[in-house]
Design a protein around this motif. Structure first.
Motif, PDB file in Angstrom:
ATOM      1  N   UNK A 251       0.833  -1.204   0.000  1.00  0.00           N
ATOM      2  CA  UNK A 251       0.000   0.000   0.000  1.00  0.00           C
ATOM      3  C   UNK A 251       0.867   1.252   0.000  1.00  0.00           C
ATOM      4  N   UNK A 252       1.909   1.251   0.825  1.00  0.00           N
ATOM      5  CA  UNK A 252       2.799   2.410   0.895  1.00  0.00           C
ATOM      6  C   UNK A 252       3.449   2.671  -0.457  1.00  0.00           C
ATOM      7  N   UNK A 253       3.844   1.618  -1.138  1.00  0.00           N
ATOM      8  CA  UNK A 253       4.499   1.757  -2.432  1.00  0.00           C
ATOM      9  C   UNK A 253       3.501   1.988  -3.565  1.00  0.00           C
ATOM     10  N   UNK A 254       2.194   2.006  -3.266  1.00  0.00           N
ATOM     11  CA  UNK A 254       1.182   2.297  -4.274  1.00  0.00           C
ATOM     12  C   UNK A 254       0.820   1.102  -5.144  1.00  0.00           C
ATOM     13  N   UNK A 255       1.161  -0.099  -4.689  1.00  0.00           N
ATOM     14  CA  UNK A 255       0.865  -1.291  -5.472  1.00  0.00           C
ATOM     15  C   UNK A 255      -0.574  -1.757  -5.274  1.00  0.00           C
ATOM     16  N   UNK A 256      -1.174  -1.394  -4.155  1.00  0.00           N
ATOM     17  CA  UNK A 256      -2.569  -1.753  -3.881  1.00  0.00           C
ATOM     18  C   UNK A 256      -3.361  -0.457  -3.777  1.00  0.00           C
ATOM     19  N   UNK A 257      -4.429  -0.376  -4.510  1.00  0.00           N
ATOM     20  CA  UNK A 257      -5.241   0.829  -4.513  1.00  0.00           C
ATOM     21  C   UNK A 257      -6.663   0.456  -4.103  1.00  0.00           C
ATOM     22  N   UNK A 258      -7.183   1.190  -3.123  1.00  0.00           N
ATOM     23  CA  UNK A 258      -8.574   0.985  -2.718  1.00  0.00           C
ATOM     24  C   UNK A 258      -9.452   1.738  -3.703  1.00  0.00           C
ATOM     25  N   UNK A 259     -10.304   1.033  -4.373  1.00  0.00           N
ATOM     26  CA  UNK A 259     -11.164   1.667  -5.373  1.00  0.00           C
ATOM     27  C   UNK A 259     -12.610   1.633  -4.911  1.00  0.00           C
ATOM     28  N   UNK A 260     -13.303   2.714  -5.156  1.00  0.00           N
ATOM     29  CA  UNK A 260     -14.723   2.755  -4.848  1.00  0.00           C
ATOM     30  C   UNK A 260     -15.414   3.702  -5.820  1.00  0.00           C
ATOM     31  N   UNK A 261     -16.673   3.471  -6.004  1.00  0.00           N
ATOM     32  CA  UNK A 261     -17.483   4.258  -6.941  1.00  0.00           C
ATOM     33  C   UNK A 261     -17.723   5.652  -6.361  1.00  0.00           C
ATOM     34  N   UNK A 262     -17.552   6.651  -7.183  1.00  0.00           N
ATOM     35  CA  UNK A 262     -17.832   8.030  -6.793  1.00  0.00           C
ATOM     36  C   UNK A 262     -18.959   8.528  -7.678  1.00  0.00           C
ATOM     37  N   UNK A 263     -19.986   9.087  -7.078  1.00  0.00           N
ATOM     38  CA  UNK A 263     -21.108   9.601  -7.855  1.00  0.00           C
ATOM     39  C   UNK A 263     -22.068   8.485  -8.248  1.00  0.00           C
ATOM     40  N   UNK A 264     -23.116   8.864  -8.947  1.00  0.00           N
ATOM     41  CA  UNK A 264     -24.116   7.905  -9.409  1.00  0.00           C
ATOM     42  C   UNK A 264     -23.621   7.204 -10.667  1.00  0.00           C
ATOM     43  N   UNK A 265     -24.120   5.973 -10.934  1.00  0.00           N
ATOM     44  CA  UNK A 265     -23.714   5.292 -12.160  1.00  0.00           C
ATOM     45  C   UNK A 265     -24.008   6.147 -13.390  1.00  0.00           C
ATOM     46  N   UNK A 266     -23.004   6.297 -14.242  1.00  0.00           N
ATOM     47  CA  UNK A 266     -23.163   7.059 -15.472  1.00  0.00           C
ATOM     48  C   UNK A 266     -23.041   8.562 -15.315  1.00  0.00           C
ATOM     49  N   UNK A 267     -22.860   9.031 -14.080  1.00  0.00           N
ATOM     50  CA  UNK A 267     -22.807  10.475 -13.833  1.00  0.00           C
ATOM     51  C   UNK A 267     -21.665  11.144 -14.597  1.00  0.00           C
ATOM     52  N   UNK A 268     -20.504  10.533 -14.597  1.00  0.00           N
ATOM     53  CA  UNK A 268     -19.353  11.147 -15.255  1.00  0.00           C
ATOM     54  C   UNK A 268     -19.425  11.042 -16.774  1.00  0.00           C
ATOM     55  N   UNK A 269     -20.107  10.030 -17.279  1.00  0.00           N
ATOM     56  CA  UNK A 269     -20.180   9.885 -18.737  1.00  0.00           C
ATOM     57  C   UNK A 269     -21.032  10.981 -19.382  1.00  0.00           C
ATOM     58  N   UNK A 270     -21.885  11.625 -18.588  1.00  0.00           N
ATOM     59  CA  UNK A 270     -22.724  12.702 -19.117  1.00  0.00           C
ATOM     60  C   UNK A 270     -22.063  14.074 -18.996  1.00  0.00           C
ATOM     61  N   UNK A 271     -20.880  14.139 -18.384  1.00  0.00           N
ATOM     62  CA  UNK A 271     -20.223  15.429 -18.160  1.00  0.00           C
ATOM     63  C   UNK A 271     -19.364  15.827 -19.354  1.00  0.00           C
ATOM     64  N   UNK A 272     -19.261  17.137 -19.551  1.00  0.00           N
ATOM     65  CA  UNK A 272     -18.345  17.657 -20.573  1.00  0.00           C
ATOM     66  C   UNK A 272     -16.930  17.592 -19.996  1.00  0.00           C
ATOM     67  N   UNK A 273     -15.923  17.805 -20.848  1.00  0.00           N
ATOM     68  CA  UNK A 273     -14.540  17.805 -20.372  1.00  0.00           C
ATOM     69  C   UNK A 273     -14.316  18.878 -19.308  1.00  0.00           C
ATOM     70  N   UNK A 274     -14.924  20.042 -19.495  1.00  0.00           N
ATOM     71  CA  UNK A 274     -14.769  21.123 -18.527  1.00  0.00           C
ATOM     72  C   UNK A 274     -15.390  20.739 -17.182  1.00  0.00           C
ATOM     73  N   UNK A 275     -16.560  20.111 -17.224  1.00  0.00           N
ATOM     74  CA  UNK A 275     -17.214  19.672 -15.988  1.00  0.00           C
ATOM     75  C   UNK A 275     -16.384  18.594 -15.294  1.00  0.00           C
ATOM     76  N   UNK A 276     -15.778  17.691 -16.075  1.00  0.00           N
ATOM     77  CA  UNK A 276     -14.922  16.660 -15.498  1.00  0.00           C
ATOM     78  C   UNK A 276     -13.703  17.282 -14.820  1.00  0.00           C
ATOM     79  N   UNK A 277     -13.105  18.277 -15.488  1.00  0.00           N
ATOM     80  CA  UNK A 277     -11.948  18.952 -14.902  1.00  0.00           C
ATOM     81  C   UNK A 277     -12.322  19.629 -13.582  1.00  0.00           C
TER      82      UNK A 277
END
Length: 126
Positions: free
Chosen positions: A74-100
């Motif tokens: 974990x310290x060396x960054x080999x294991x990453x805890x991943x979790x969903x952020x936002x609602x499903x599909x929320x980011x796919x509807x965003x423009x590049x500016x909104x994503x930034x």
């Protein structure tokens, strides 16, 4: 609310950094000791009689070795805890500016420095 949380996180992080520096704790110190604990857990501890090694050692401690190796990864960054952020599909509807903007907001809430945020934006643009 996010600004208050980000400010509190930043202040606590600074306090921890100052305390760690005063105590002489740095990444190298921690990794050396973690490696030592991993080695001892895998091999067992030397048994001493009145401070003199007997040549024997305790049994290896597999569960502790696994915990040490997991923490090192974990310290060396080999294991990453991943979790969903936002609602499903929320980011796919965003423009590049909104994503930034979302990336900047989340990064600041986590207390990332501005240089790291700029690096994230550069990587995302590639």
């Amino acid at each position: 609310m996010n600004e208050i949380t980000a400010d509190r996180y930043h202040d606590e992080r600074k306090t921890r950094e100052i305390a760690a520096n005063e105590a002489g704790l740095d990444e190298a110190w921690i990794l050396k000791r973690l490696k030592y604990l991993t080695d001892v857990s895998l091999q067992g501890r030397p048994i001493k009689n009145n401070g003199v090694p007997t040549g024997e050692s305790t049994k290896p401690d597999g569960p502790t070795a696994v915990k040490c190796l997991t923490l090192a990864a974990k310290i060396k960054g080999m294991l990453v805890h991943r979790h969903e952020v936002g609602d499903p599909g929320e980011f796919s509807r965003m423009t590049d500016e909104e994503l930034d903007l979302a990336l900047i907001e989340c990064s600041k809430a986590l207390g990332l420095p501005d240089e790291a945020i700029q690096k994230l934006l550069t990587v995302r643009a590639e």
